[in-house]
Structure formats: structure tokens, C-alpha cells
Design a protein around this motif. Structure first.
Motif, PDB file in Angstrom:
ATOM      1  N   PHE A  83       0.863  -1.184   0.000  1.00 28.90           N
ATOM      2  CA  PHE A  83       0.000   0.000   0.000  1.00 28.90           C
ATOM      3  C   PHE A  83       0.894   1.226   0.000  1.00 28.90           C
ATOM      4  CE2 PHE A  83      -4.417  -1.301   0.717  1.00 28.90           C
ATOM      5  CZ  PHE A  83      -4.255  -2.654   0.976  1.00 28.90           C
ATOM      6  N   GLY A  84       0.841   1.988  -1.129  1.00 36.18           N
ATOM      7  CA  GLY A  84       1.680   3.176  -1.224  1.00 36.18           C
ATOM      8  C   GLY A  84       0.833   4.411  -1.406  1.00 36.18           C
ATOM      9  N   GLY A  85       1.488   5.548  -1.338  1.00 37.62           N
ATOM     10  CA  GLY A  85       0.683   6.762  -1.433  1.00 37.62           C
ATOM     11  C   GLY A  85       1.457   7.933  -1.957  1.00 37.62           C
ATOM     12  N   GLY A  86       0.884   9.076  -1.630  1.00 37.01           N
ATOM     13  CA  GLY A  86      -0.147   9.378  -0.660  1.00 37.01           C
ATOM     14  C   GLY A  86       0.187   8.883   0.750  1.00 37.01           C
ATOM     15  N   THR A  87      -0.851   8.794   1.529  1.00 36.71           N
ATOM     16  CA  THR A  87      -0.714   8.381   2.915  1.00 36.71           C
ATOM     17  C   THR A  87      -1.691   7.255   3.202  1.00 36.71           C
ATOM     18  OG1 THR A  87      -0.285  10.727   3.385  1.00 36.71           O
ATOM     19  CG2 THR A  87      -0.543   9.265   5.284  1.00 36.71           C
ATOM     20  N   ASP A 136       2.493 -16.903   2.033  1.00 34.81           N
ATOM     21  CA  ASP A 136       3.849 -16.480   2.341  1.00 34.81           C
ATOM     22  C   ASP A 136       4.041 -15.005   2.005  1.00 34.81           C
ATOM     23  OD1 ASP A 136       6.360 -16.770   3.290  1.00 34.81           O
ATOM     24  OD2 ASP A 136       7.203 -17.510   1.387  1.00 34.81           O
ATOM     25  N   LEU A 137       3.113 -14.189   2.471  1.00 31.75           N
ATOM     26  CA  LEU A 137       3.022 -12.810   2.020  1.00 31.75           C
ATOM     27  C   LEU A 137       3.947 -11.852   2.727  1.00 31.75           C
ATOM     28  CD1 LEU A 137      -0.697 -11.712   1.682  1.00 31.75           C
ATOM     29  CD2 LEU A 137       1.018 -11.891  -0.111  1.00 31.75           C
ATOM     30  N   GLU A 138       4.498 -10.910   1.937  1.00 33.32           N
ATOM     31  CA  GLU A 138       5.040  -9.686   2.526  1.00 33.32           C
ATOM     32  C   GLU A 138       3.978  -8.621   2.274  1.00 33.32           C
ATOM     33  OE1 GLU A 138       9.152  -7.776   1.601  1.00 33.32           O
ATOM     34  OE2 GLU A 138       7.674  -6.649   0.449  1.00 33.32           O
ATOM     35  N   THR A 139       3.452  -8.024   3.358  1.00 29.36           N
ATOM     36  CA  THR A 139       2.401  -7.024   3.203  1.00 29.36           C
ATOM     37  C   THR A 139       2.878  -5.714   3.815  1.00 29.36           C
ATOM     38  OG1 THR A 139       0.818  -8.819   3.440  1.00 29.36           O
ATOM     39  CG2 THR A 139      -0.054  -6.596   3.537  1.00 29.36           C
ATOM     40  N   SER A 140       3.153  -4.745   2.925  1.00 31.93           N
ATOM     41  CA  SER A 140       3.775  -3.500   3.381  1.00 31.93           C
ATOM     42  C   SER A 140       2.779  -2.364   3.384  1.00 31.93           C
ATOM     43  CB  SER A 140       4.917  -3.078   2.457  1.00 31.93           C
ATOM     44  OG  SER A 140       5.925  -4.029   2.438  1.00 31.93           O
ATOM     45  N   LEU A 141       3.041  -1.433   4.302  1.00 29.47           N
ATOM     46  CA  LEU A 141       2.224  -0.231   4.399  1.00 29.47           C
ATOM     47  C   LEU A 141       3.155   0.953   4.511  1.00 29.47           C
ATOM     48  CD1 LEU A 141      -0.657   1.059   5.060  1.00 29.47           C
ATOM     49  CD2 LEU A 141       0.115   0.953   7.431  1.00 29.47           C
TER      50      LEU A 141
END
Lengths: 402, 599
Positions: free
Chosen positions: A60-64, A88-93
Motif C-alpha cells: 500500500f503506497g501513497g499518498g498516505t 507467504d506474504l510480505e504485506t507493506s504499508l
């Protein structure tokens, strides 16, 4: 084929003075409709996909992105889980340190986020004010502490160097403070003064005393030495990580592997096409809400929001494989992988360019660490930037484009 | 027959309204109607209109019924308005019996007014003085009339005052032409002698020679001969300009018109040559023919090597219409294959450069203009060097001679001092001064041509707020202490950057040149040493430090296409640089020697 997903959240409380990303301040009232539209886009793309796609990173990228509530994230994740094979996820914020609390971070962690990236940029309050960031240095300490307490074990800090009036001393203070917080990952970006931003306007009027390229080079080199002495490995021109903590999502891009982009202005690369979505939030929402545009039969990987489609040719795919792969300062481009992907040795396609760059001392061949690795049809070894060339990447990349 | 013919030209300083007056005359005589004219009919090239200068002569026939009730044939022969084209002016004047001298009511007499006037007087023309632009607020017609009166020795009241712009009193000019300009003399029964005062190339009819028949007559049925070039040809057509080409049965002594020769190049029908009959040739040509001699030389190289052939074809085509443009192949280590071209002056060179860019869409590198030097060798031979790179080894040279000019500057007396300073700083020698009018001084100097081909005119204008005007003529070759100033890039001399300078200035120019190059040469992947050397010594050096940082930061949200476009743009910019050895040099560097004077 394994995919990555990028979801764009184009909302900000305030636009930073240097930012030319597709993001908007003061439109937060549209967030609920936007989240609905994102869900529809996910459904639409997944629906037209030839099969259920395997996904190994979500970003999840942005923006915010941290402006979304956990309910809204939950809504999006439900759609993602329903349509993709996630394992086997990498989940980024991406998060602004000024927009989080211990509670929200706990919620995010329990939603499934396992990597968080804070846009720190600087540890000097005056520098942050000049950038028009909404946070101050204390927010960063709080945010990192809370993130750890919430269970984030993979944490990145973004820093910017070459700021107006920045000295090497001030920059090194920022880097040292960042390292003091022991993040697993650090991204160091050189300030680029972009046309159409407040910084661009100030620079045009001569009001932005940015350090020259030599001074910026000093800062970069100092930081590289300091980080390596502090246990970080550089793996990309702007990225350092503790062993095992490279950002899988970004590696996907640099390895020229497919990713799907969702949201206003999001970019994707799949099925041999580079494509992107309409920029404006309202138009994006309309396109995904309007029943007419939704019923049009749309080919994978496009959605009703897609506005640009640029099909790759074998040639452009080869060029991009080089220009992206060579950003990876350690793994570079593997001759065996190139040969396996294109059926022709990299030296047959770019022999002249590679020889010239070897001669200029900008590229180097490195033999694989073990003989089992890379003894393919296209020869062996990997080709990558020399240490000096890390700051001269464009001189290398331009030789691989038309 | 010739009693009712009047051949005249209009002479004026740039911007004094020559073209506007000509247009007004064409309208008054009904030669053209308002509808079918673009502004300024005689200046047919776009460039001429833009620069406000007539580059090539032209001619037009007008029919006019005068106050005495008789119908007259008036031939207006236009003359080029720039000092680079002085020879063409003199030929055009020789085709006339009278000249309308136009002087701007607020600017007054200027250097070219005088230069052209003297030429007209030398050609024995009757002068009709006219003051133009009397409608301007700044006009001071009484004062200017006094000046002109004292210059020509006529009562100021005889000077006609007009506004070509609004048409005031222009009819009086026509009447004066009829009354004062004598009809042409010349025996139509003598063997043909016609003066070529201009020519242009037409892709259907070949070279069109603009002629004034002095004696005899010319028809399309009889073969003609160009005396100087010895070319015989049977004309395709003979006619007059009305104002477009209009075929006629023939042209007789006194008449002005054209011969469509069918020839393939203006070099075979040169301005100033005499046309005679091939069957019954005249024993002597008309006096005054000169082979136009280029004064200023520069290298022209295609930016992309593959454009060499296109450049050659474009130059060939331009030369069809321009007998004073010369060029020959030249090779530079730095710039590859190109041409060394010769021009009448810097203005002529600018015109050629612009036409190559505009009409042929070529991207080129022009090297700094230079003059032709005469080099006396120890073995007694003399060679002409028009490219500094060709200067022989110093040990072989006995002396170097350079072209000197006489220049006339006319200026309000207030600027006497700044002009004197400018000219002496450029090795000029003061000769004399005259006061052609109150508050106006004419200063005569001798000065090396090399000192005035570069920004001299601009400097003169800026020091005199635009009031001074300049005229120049070739004087002679003179010996001086000259030497080659070489530029070395990473130890290697770059031929296209070499220049010839006076010994006394070598140090100063070398230093300024290096400073300039240091600004212009972009940082490369390695240090680049640039040095200036003269007389076997390094006189200045600088280092362009290797670039340390050239990389794009983060790309927004996986936008690879944008990043690639930026790289492609950067690559394109790099292609515009010239590779000299392994150093990339921008095209501006090759002209940098021109801007060393700024302080």
C-alpha cells in the motif's frame, strides 16, 4: 508466474513541498467511495485473469495509506483474499509517522500487515518544516516504538539527502539517529527538485539553495560506509537492509517481474503490457462505479480505470530488464536468468554496451558464489554496477535504452 | 524610343524605409494592386522580410503617366541593403541613370547612406534626395534637409519630404524621377552589351539573368555569350518584370529586363558580367567586373555524420543562387567530414546558416569564422590559409599577413570617445575625420578584418546607443605578429578549436577561452584537462572534474515508462554532443571563441 500487488492511496492531509506523486490534500471525504472503487477494481481485474493468480507481496503506497481506517483496510483485504492466492506474504504499508497511534498500529498488524515503512525524511525539525512534512522528529520515535510494540518486525525508514542548506554533518546526524532506531531496512533518496512542485517553483526563482551534486555525492558515500559498518547491506542504489530483510515487493519491480496496480494513477506491468490508471480520484471512482464502463469486456490486466497501455516488445523487455536489474547493486543481472528468459545470451544483445561500460569502469562481472549457480546457456556470472557507478547509474542505463 | 525610359534605384541606410517607398511607388503606378501584395514586394525571401534587409537585388518595371501627359517606363532596380553586398550594390547602380536617396527624418545621414551615395556619384547617377518618415513625432526634417543640402550642394528646399508609410507626397518623387533622371543613352545598332546586375536560379528556366541593355538589343532568337565566363547559350526567353516575369519580343539599349538563360548555375552568368551576342560579339566587356571574393570562412559540419550528403546537396542548391558562396570539403579530427565555406561577410554567413537550418532542416556545427591569411614560407612560397588548423609549422613560416580593411564610422559627435577606444583596442589605426553634418562625425580607420568579423558591429551599436553606423572595404594584406592559439583537450589538440590571434593577445584570449570552455564542457566520467597553447607554450589550463552523481532517485509507484523516457531524453542530449577523442564537447564550444570579449 508469481505476482505482486500495488495499491495506491492518493490522499494526504497536506502535500509536501517536494512531492510530485499522484496525491491530493483535502479530499479525504472521498475515501469511503474510493475504497469501494478499489474493491471493484480488484474484482474486475481478478475476474478477467486467466486463472487465480498467486501473489507474494502486497504494497500500500501513497499518498498516505495510513489515513485509511482499519475497517477500510479490512474491506480491501477481504476482496484480495477472495480473489487471489495469497501465501507467504510480505504485506507493506507506507505510513506517515504523524498519523499513527499504538492502537491503529496494533489494528494494522492484526489485519495482516507485516512490514511498515515510515516516511521520516529527516530528524531535524527545521528540515521537516521546509519539506512541509506534517510530523516532527518526536513523532518518529513514538511511531517506531509503537510499531515495535504492535509486533512489526520488519520496519523501514525513508530518508532524503541533498536538502536545501543541508550539510554533511546534519545529514550524518539524521542517518545516525535513524540507525539508532534499529530499523531492518533503510531507503535513502536524493532530493529531486521536480517541475510543478513548490520546490520546483522556488528553485526556478533561485530561492532553493540545494547542495550541488558533489556535496550530495559526499552524503551518499558517507551514508553507504556508515550503514555497511552498522550491519546493513546495500542491495539497490537507494536501499539497504539487514540480511534477509530486503523488500520483496520492490525486488519484484527491479527483477522486471509482473505487478498489478490498483487505484488512481497506479501503474502495473502484466501480460506483457505496462499500463496505468486515470490520475484523478473522482474520475477513478466514476469509472469503477458507472455500470456502463463496468460491463465492458475488459482484457486482463486492465480495468475500467486503465488509461495508458504500452505493450512491451522483446527489445523493450530486454532493455528494461537491464535498466531495472542493474539498479540491484549486489545481485545485478544474472547472465543465466537473462538467457533463460529471452533465449539469447545478454552478451549477444548488449555486447557492445557492456564492453564499453566495463571499459569505463562502470560495470563488472562477478562470478557466482557456487558453481551450481548460473552456468546456463548464456554463460555464467552476474553483471552489476561497480561501486563508483552506483551514483552514476544513468550513465549506465542510458546505454540500454533507445 | 529610350526618351521615355527612366532607370533608377533607391539607396538608403537599413530601416530608412526603402522597401516601403518602393511599395508605395508600385501602388501609385498601378503596377500592383493592394490586393495581390504581401508587404514589401521586393523583399521576396522570408529572411529578407524578417531582417528588414534586401539581400538580393531585384527589378520591376512601372508604367507611369506623368504630369506632362506622356507615358513613361520607369525601371526600379532594387539594391542590397547590407555592406557585405557592396559589389552587388555597385553593379545595380551601374544599371541606372538616377538614384533616389532616402534618409530617415529622425535618424539623419548614416554611414551607409554616405557609402551608397558616394558609389552612386561614382556611377554618375543623378541624385534625387528624399526625406522619409516625416510623420514620426521624432522627425526633424528641416535639420536633415539642411544636412542633405550641404552634402549634395543643393538648396534644402529641393529635398522632397515624404511619408512612404501614409503616402504623403510620394507622387512628387515620381515626378522628380521623370524630370531629373536622364533617359538612357546607348546605340541600339551597336553589338549587344548588357550588364548582369543580379541573377537567380529557376528550376524551369535555369538561371535568370537580370540585365540592363547598354548597347544593341537582345532577343530570344539569337545566341548570347557571357564575356567573363565565356559561356554561349541560346536564351529560353527574354522579358521584363511587371513585376512578375513577362516575356517580351526583345530588349533594346536602355531597357531593363531579364534573360532566361537555361543555364544550370549562377556561376555561369555572374553578377557584373557582360552579355553580348555570340554571332556578333562586342569587342570589349563593360567595365568593372569583379569575381566576388569571400572574406570570411568557417567550417560547416553536420551534427550527425549521416547528414553529410544532405548538407552537400543543400550547399549546392544555395550556391545555384549565390555566386559569392564558396565551399570545399574539409576534414576535421574533431568534427569529421564537413566543408570549409567562404562568405562575403558575417551577415552573409548568418543568412546561409539560417537558410540551411530553415529551408533544409539541417542541424550543423559552425566553427568560429576566420579570415584568409597569407603565409609567406621560408622557401619564398606564399600559401593562403583560411582555416587556423591548416597553419603550417611555425618553424617554416617567415611571416603571416592578414587582411586589413578601411572602415568609416558615422556617429553623433558625443560618441567619439567610446568609438575611438573600441577601435584602438581592436588594433585599429585612426586615419582621419570629417564632419559631413553638424553634430555628426565621420571617423576613418584601418583595422584588421579579423577584429571586426566578431561582434564588432554589436559593440559599436551598444557603445553608441545604436546611433553609429559602419561601412567597410578591403584595403590590403599586412604582416603582423600572429600566431596559432591551440586548444588541447586531455593533451590532444582539437583542430576545430584552433584560432589565429595577435601575439600580444594570445595570453588574454587563451585564458578567456579556457574559462569559457570550462563552463561549456559538461562533466564527464573522468577528469578533462583543457589547455590553451600558443608559440609552443601552455598559457592557460583548467580541469573539468569528473562527474560524481548522475542517477535518478525513486520512481513513483512502479512508473517504469516515465523513468525510461527520462533516460531516453538524456541519451538524446548526449548524442548532440560531439565526441572528440573520448571527450564529449557541446556544439556551442566551437563558437565560443566569438564571445571572449565580454567583460
Amino acid at each position: 508466474m508469481i505476482y505482486s500487488l500495488y495499491l495506491h492511496v492518493p490522499f494526504c492531509k497536506h502535500r509536501c513541498a517536494y512531492c510530485d506523486f499522484n496525491t491530493y490534500a483535502g479530499q479525504e471525504a472521498l475515501i469511503p467511495d474510493y475504497v469501494d472503487a478499489l474493491v471493484r477494481e480488484i474484482e474486475s481485474v481478478a475476474h478477467s485473469a486467466p486463472e487465480q493468480l498467486a501473489v507474494h507481496t502486497i504494497f500500500f503506497g501513497g499518498g498516505t495509506p495510513s489515513l485509511l481506517t482499519s475497517k477500510q483496510f479490512e474491506q480491501i483485504f477481504r476482496a484480495l483474499r477472495g480473489h487471489f492466492d495469497l501465501s507467504d506474504l510480505e504485506t507493506s504499508l507506507e505510513a506517515n509517522p504523524g498519523t499513527v497511534s499504538l492502537d491503529t498500529l496494533r489494528d494494522l498488524r492484526s489485519l495482516g500487515f507485516n512490514r511498515i515503512s515510515f516516511g521520516v525524511q529527516s530528524f531535524h525539525a527545521n528540515e521537516l518544516r521546509q519539506l512541509e512534512r506534517i510530523h516532527d522528529p518526536f513523532d518518529v520515535f513514538d511511531a517506531v516504538t509503537w510499531a515495535r510494540r504492535a509486533g512489526f518486525e520488519n520496519l523501514n525508514l525513508d530518508l532524503i539527502f541533498g536538502l536545501p542548506q543541508q550539510s554533511l554533518d546534519r545529514w550524518s546526524a539524521t542517518v545516525k539517529r535513524a540507525v539508532g532506531l534499529a530499523p531492518e531496512h533503510l531507503s535513502l533518496y536524493a532530493l529531486t527538485v521536480e517541475h510543478g512542485t513548490p520546490f520546483g517553483r522556488w528553485a526556478a526563482r533561485g530561492l532553493l539553495p540545494v547542495p550541488d551534486a558533489d556535496a550530495a555525492a559526499e552524503m551518499y558515500e558517507w551514508a553507504g560506509d556508515f550503514l555497511s559498518a552498522s550491519g546493513y547491506e546495500q542491495y539497490e542504489i537507494s536501499n539497504w537492509a539487514k540480511p534477509g530483510f530486503q523488500c520483496e515487493h520492490n525486488l519484484q519491480t527491479w527483477r522486471n517481474q509482473p505487478y498489478l496496480g490498483f487505484g488512481a494513477g497506479a501503474h502495473g506491468y502484466a501480460a506483457g503490457v505496462r499500463y496505468s490508471n486515470v490520475l484523478r480520484i473522482k474520475t477513478y471512482i466514476e469509472r469503477l462505479t458507472n455500470p456502463e464502463s463496468r460491463t465492458v469486456n475488459i482484457e486482463f490486466p486492465f480495468s475500467p480505470a486503465t488509461v495508458n497501455r504500452l505493450p512491451s516488445t522483446v527489445r523493450s523487455e530486454m532493455q528494461e530488464t537491464m535498466m531495472l536489474g542493474l539498479r540491484l547493486t549486489s545481485e545485478g543481472v544474472s547472465a543465466a536468468d537473462f538467457a533463460a528468459r529471452f533465449g539469447v545470451p545478454v552478451t549477444d544483445v548488449f555486447g557492445k554496451e557492456i564492453d564499453e561500460l566495463l571499459g569505463l569502469g562502470l560495470l563488472e562481472w562477478v562470478l557466482p558464489p557456487s558453481p551450481a549457480f548460473g552456468r546456463g546457456a548464456g554463460g555464467e556470472g552476474i553483471i552489476r554496477l561497480t561501486k563508483r557507478a552506483r551514483l552514476l547509474g544513468n550513465q549506465v542505463f542510458i546505454r540500454f535504452v533507445d | 524610343m529610350t526618351e521615355k525610359i527612366r532607370n533608377f534605384c533607391i539607396i538608403a541606410h537599413i530601416d530608412h524605409g526603402k522597401s516601403t517607398l518602393a511599395d508605395r511607388l508600385l501602388h501609385l503606378t498601378g503596377t500592383v494592386s493592394d490586393r495581390d501584395t504581401t508587404e514589401q514586394i521586393l523583399d521576396s525571401m522570408d529572411l529578407e522580410r524578417e531582417k528588414g534587409v534586401t539581400i538580393k537585388a531585384s527589378a520591376v518595371r512601372m508604367n507611369y503617366t506623368a504630369g506632362d501627359g506622356s507615358a513613361y517606363e520607369l525601371n526600379l532596380i532594387d539594391t542590397p541593403g547590407h555592406v557585405d553586398f557592396g559589389y552587388e550594390v555597385s553593379r545595380a547602380l551601374n544599371a541606372c541613370e538616377g538614384a533616389v536617396l532616402v534618409v530617415d527624418a529622425s535618424q539623419g545621414i548614416e554611414a551607409q547612406t554616405l557609402a551608397n551615395l558616394y558609389q552612386a556619384l561614382e556611377a554618375d547617377l543623378v541624385i534625387i534626395p528624399v526625406i522619409n518618415k516625416i510623420d514620426l513625432i521624432t522627425a526633424r526634417p528641416d535639420e536633415v534637409a539642411e544636412d542633405i543640402g550641404s552634402l549634395l550642394g543643393v538648396p534644402p528646399a529641393e529635398v522632397i519630404r515624404v511619408s512612404a508609410k501614409d503616402g504623403t507626397n510620394v507622387a512628387a518623387v515620381l515626378e522628380a524621377i521623370v524630370r531629373k533622371v536622364p533617359p538612357p543613352k546607348g546605340d541600339a545598332n551597336l553589338p549587344l552589351r548588357a550588364l548582369i546586375f543580379d541573377s537567380h536560379y529557376d528550376s524551369y528556366k535555369g538561371v535568370i539573368a537580370y540585365i540592363r541593355v547598354v548597347e544593341g538589343k537582345v532577343t530570344a532568337d539569337e545566341a548570347i555569350r557571357m564575356i567573363a565566363t565565356g559561356v554561349d547559350v541560346k536564351p529560353i526567353e527574354v522579358g521584363t518584370f511587371a513585376p512578375m516575369m513577362k516575356p517580351a519580343a526583345g530588349l533594346a539599349a536602355g531597357e531593363v529586363g531579364y534573360i532566361a538563360t537555361g543555364l544550370k548555375s549562377v556561376h555561369e552568368a555572374r553578377v557584373g558580367d557582360t552579355v553580348t551576342s555570340a554571332a556578333r560579339p562586342a569587342p570589349h566587356p563593360l567595365p568593372g567586373y569583379r569575381h566576388p571574393k569571400p572574406m570570411v570562412f568557417a567550417g560547416i559540419y553536420p551534427s550527425e555524420a549521416e547528414d553529410y550528403q544532405n548538407l552537400r546537396e543543400a550547399l549546392d542548391k544555395l550556391q545555384l543562387n549565390d555566386a559569392s558562396l564558396t565551399f570545399e570539403p574539409e576534414t576535421s579530427q574533431a568534427l569529421g567530414f564537413g566543408f570549409r565555406a567562404g562568405f562575403l561577410g558575417l551577415f552573409h554567413m548568418e543568412i546561409i546558416q539560417e537558410r540551411l537550418e530553415r529551408e533544409y532542416d539541417l542541424s550543423m556545427v559552425f566553427t568560429a569564422p576566420t579570415v584568409a591569411y597569407e603565409v609567406l614560407m621560408h622557401d619564398g612560397t606564399v600559401t593562403v590559409v583560411n582555416s587556423p588548423a591548416d597553419l603550417p609549422d611555425e618553424g617554416l613560416i617567415a611571416e603571416i599577413r592578414e587582411p586589413w580593411m578601411t572602415i568609416e564610422i558615422i556617429t553623433p559627435t558625443d560618441y567619439y570617445g567610446p568609438i575611438m577606444e573600441l577601435v584602438t583596442r581592436r588594433r585599429g589605426i585612426y586615419k582621419q575625420q570629417e564632419y559631413p553634418a553638424p553634430h555628426r562625425v565621420q571617423l576613418d580607420y584601418e583595422i584588421p578584418l579579423s577584429e571586426i568579423i566578431v561582434d564588432f558591429f554589436d559593440e559599436l551599436k551598444s557603445r553608441t546607443r545604436g546611433y553609429a553606423s559602419l561601412d567597410y572595404q578591403f584595403l590590403e594584406y599586412r604582416m603582423d605578429e600572429l600566431q596559432k592559439l591551440e586548444i588541447l583537450v586531455n593533451g590532444e589538440p582539437v583542430d576545430a578549436l584552433a584560432t589565429i590571434v595577435h601575439e600580444k593577445e594570445a595570453y588574454h584570449k587563451g585564458q578567456r577561452f579556457i574559462t569559457k570552455l570550462k563552463e561549456l564542457i559538461p562533466r564527464q566520467l573522468f577528469d578533462v584537462a583543457i589547455q590553451a597553447s600558443a608559440g609552443g607554450r601552455i598559457i592557460s589550463r583548467a580541469n573539468v572534474k569528473a562527474t560524481r552523481k548522475d542517477v535518478l532517485a525513486k520512481c513513483y509507484g512502479g512508473d517504469i515508462s516515465r523513468k525510461k523516457k527520462l533516460l531516453e531524453k538524456q541519451k538524446k542530449g548526449k548524442k548532440r554532443l560531439k565526441m572528440v577523442g573520448n571527450v564529449e564537447i557541446p556544439q556551442e564550444a566551437f563558437m565560443a571563441v566569438l564571445s571572449l570579449e565580454e567583460d
